[in-house]
Design an enzyme around this catalytic site. Structure first.
Site, PDB file in Angstrom:
ATOM      1  N   ARG A  74       0.877  -1.186   0.000  1.00 62.58           N
ATOM      2  CA  ARG A  74       0.000   0.000   0.000  1.00 62.58           C
ATOM      3  C   ARG A  74       0.908   1.228   0.000  1.00 62.58           C
ATOM      4  NH1 ARG A  74      -5.176   0.292   3.616  1.00 62.58           N
ATOM      5  NH2 ARG A  74      -5.750   1.688   1.911  1.00 62.58           N
ATOM      6  N   ASP A 120      -2.622   9.178   7.249  1.00 54.20           N
ATOM      7  CA  ASP A 120      -1.703   8.168   6.719  1.00 54.20           C
ATOM      8  C   ASP A 120      -0.318   8.732   6.456  1.00 54.20           C
ATOM      9  OD1 ASP A 120      -4.532   7.177   5.927  1.00 54.20           O
ATOM     10  OD2 ASP A 120      -3.185   5.443   5.805  1.00 54.20           O
ATOM     11  N   ASN A 164      -5.154  11.725   4.222  1.00 56.34           N
ATOM     12  CA  ASN A 164      -6.044  10.823   4.972  1.00 56.34           C
ATOM     13  C   ASN A 164      -7.139  10.348   4.023  1.00 56.34           C
ATOM     14  OD1 ASN A 164      -6.755   9.487   7.455  1.00 56.34           O
ATOM     15  ND2 ASN A 164      -8.509  10.855   7.604  1.00 56.34           N
TER      16      ASN A 164
HETATM   17  O1  MRU Z   1      -7.621   2.720   3.714  1.00 53.98           O
HETATM   18  P1  MRU Z   1      -7.541   2.649   5.213  1.00 53.98           P
HETATM   19  O2  MRU Z   1      -8.757   2.104   5.847  1.00 53.98           O
HETATM   20  O3  MRU Z   1      -6.274   1.954   5.660  1.00 53.98           O
HETATM   21  O4  MRU Z   1      -7.416   4.168   5.657  1.00 53.98           O
HETATM   22  C1  MRU Z   1      -7.256   4.465   7.013  1.00 53.98           C
HETATM   23  C2  MRU Z   1      -7.258   5.922   7.290  1.00 53.98           C
HETATM   24  O5  MRU Z   1      -7.452   6.741   6.440  1.00 53.98           O
HETATM   25  C3  MRU Z   1      -6.919   6.307   8.704  1.00 53.98           C
HETATM   26  O6  MRU Z   1      -7.509   7.535   9.027  1.00 53.98           O
HETATM   27  C4  MRU Z   1      -5.408   6.443   8.873  1.00 53.98           C
HETATM   28  O7  MRU Z   1      -4.748   5.296   8.397  1.00 53.98           O
HETATM   29  C5  MRU Z   1      -5.025   6.662  10.283  1.00 53.98           C
HETATM   30  S1  MRU Z   1      -5.251   5.217  11.287  1.00 53.98           S
HETATM   31  C6  MRU Z   1      -4.769   5.668  12.850  1.00 53.98           C
END
Ligand code: MRU
Length: 367
Positions: A90, A244, A254
């Protein structure tokens, strides 16, 4: 945090002492199933298919994935190969790169014969650190919620809006955005959370609502487009989201839709905070527009999975047959729209100076 009265972290070692167990998040909230990861390939697949997700948990899973890889082949060549393999699963959450670089820093100098033990130890410490970091984020964020509560009439609830899932299930425990909320709730402050459903994968409706419910925190699921309306009507006191990746100038990547919430918050004078651990800062970038945004399958937009009345899970088509779909998984909120960062070191303004004030050594190393 607790599920049905039992305390869970999101990742732990199995009884055999080497396999890695995680909660399959693709099945929540309908089914609670634990899966065992027994190879680096299984760890990578769990990250890619989002059986595990959320920036800190992706990093923790990758660290354990590398430990699994070292069991098979602890050579220098395999160490580098598997770091590259895991890192490619990812692209946006920088915690993945952080965890893998940290594993390389520890493993590369030691002889291959010692790498398995060292890898498990370091992965476990990364997890323990994440718990303590999130706890500290909670303590700092609690102060913000308490301040708002003190300005309200006794018993009046503090309304917090959050997007996606930056909860304990996205981390190892506590969560980033949710830690202050759990602590406020536990401290007896009346909080209520507006939970953005977070299309297309519905992390809000499925995961944030699940974990808030399990902890007894009052909350309401809303469609992604409702937040602006509630802000206009004075029904949102505070927005807290996770992230992220934060660039060194304070731009925030994010979940897709976060930017629109920040715009609505600015227009309505609602404080917009981003909760993050230091592992989410990308000191190598100083412009959020350079963050790689993951493009996921159009199927996630064109289909939805849910539970039927008989309890079985089903996936249905929701798009017009033949219509294409686009699916950027994240967006970038410019630092100027962020009221502040809630971190394990305290609260700071969302800017290069704010981050450098919290992390002077890291800012200095970044040059
Ligand atoms: O695609 P995801 O579900 O992994 O995305 C997660 C988010 O956007 C969260 O807000 C981010 O990873 C922070 S988790 C503490």
């Amino acid at each position: 945090m607790k599920i049905n009265g039992r305390h869970y972290r999101t990742i732990w070692l199995g009884h055999d002492g080497w396999s890695v167990e995680v909660i399959d998040q693709t099945l929540l909230p309908h089914r609670f199933e634990v899966i065992a990861l027994r190879s680096v390939e299984e760890a990578a697949r769990a990250i890619k298919t989002m059986q595990v997700r959320g920036a800190p948990l992706i990093g923790a899973t990758a660290a354990y994935g590398l430990a699994l890889a070292m069991r098979d082949d602890p050579s220098d060549a395999n160490l580098e190969k598997q770091i590259a393999f895991l890192n490619a699963q990812r692209p946006t959450a920088v915690n993945l790169r952080f965890a893998l670089e940290e594993m390389r820093r520890v493993l590369a100098p030691v002889p291959p014969s010692e790498r398995v033990a060292q890898a498990y130890q370091r992965a476990a410490r990364l997890c323990d650190d994440d718990v303590e970091i999130c706890r500290a984020i909670g303590t700092h964020g609690l102060g913000l919620i308490r301040e708002i509560a003190l300005r309200k009439k006794p018993g009046e609830r503090v309304n917090i809006l959050t997007h996606c899932n930056a909860g304990w299930i996205a981390c190892v425990d506590w969560g980033t955005a949710t830690a202050p909320i759990y602590m406020a709730h536990d401290a007896g402050i009346p909080v209520h959370v507006w939970v953005d459903e977070t299309r297309p994968r519905n992390q809000g409706a499925s995961l944030t609502a699940f974990e808030l419910g399990a902890h007894g925190v009052p909350h309401t699921i809303i469609v992604d487009n409702a937040g602006g309306h509630y802000m206009q009507h004075g029904l949102v006191d505070l927005v807290i989201v996770g992230t992220d990746r934060v660039t060194r100038n304070g731009d925030v990547a994010n979940k897709i839709g976060t930017y629109l919430k920040a715009l609505a918050a600015r227009d309505n004078g609602v404080p917009f905070y981003v909760a993050l651990p230091y592992t989410t800062i990308d000191w190598r970038l100083d412009d959020g527009r350079r963050i790689e945004i993951e493009e996921r399958s159009p199927d996630e937009v064109l289909r939805m999975t849910g539970r039927l009345a008989d309890g079985s899970l089903a996936t249905v088509e929701i798009g017009a047959p033949g219509s294409p779909a686009a699916n950027p998984a994240f967006d970038v909120t410019p630092a100027r729209l962020v009221t502040g960062f809630i971190t394990e070191c305290g609260i700071a303004e969302a800017s290069a100076a704010g981050l450098a004030g919290l992390y002077p050594e890291m800012a200095k190393d970044a040059g």
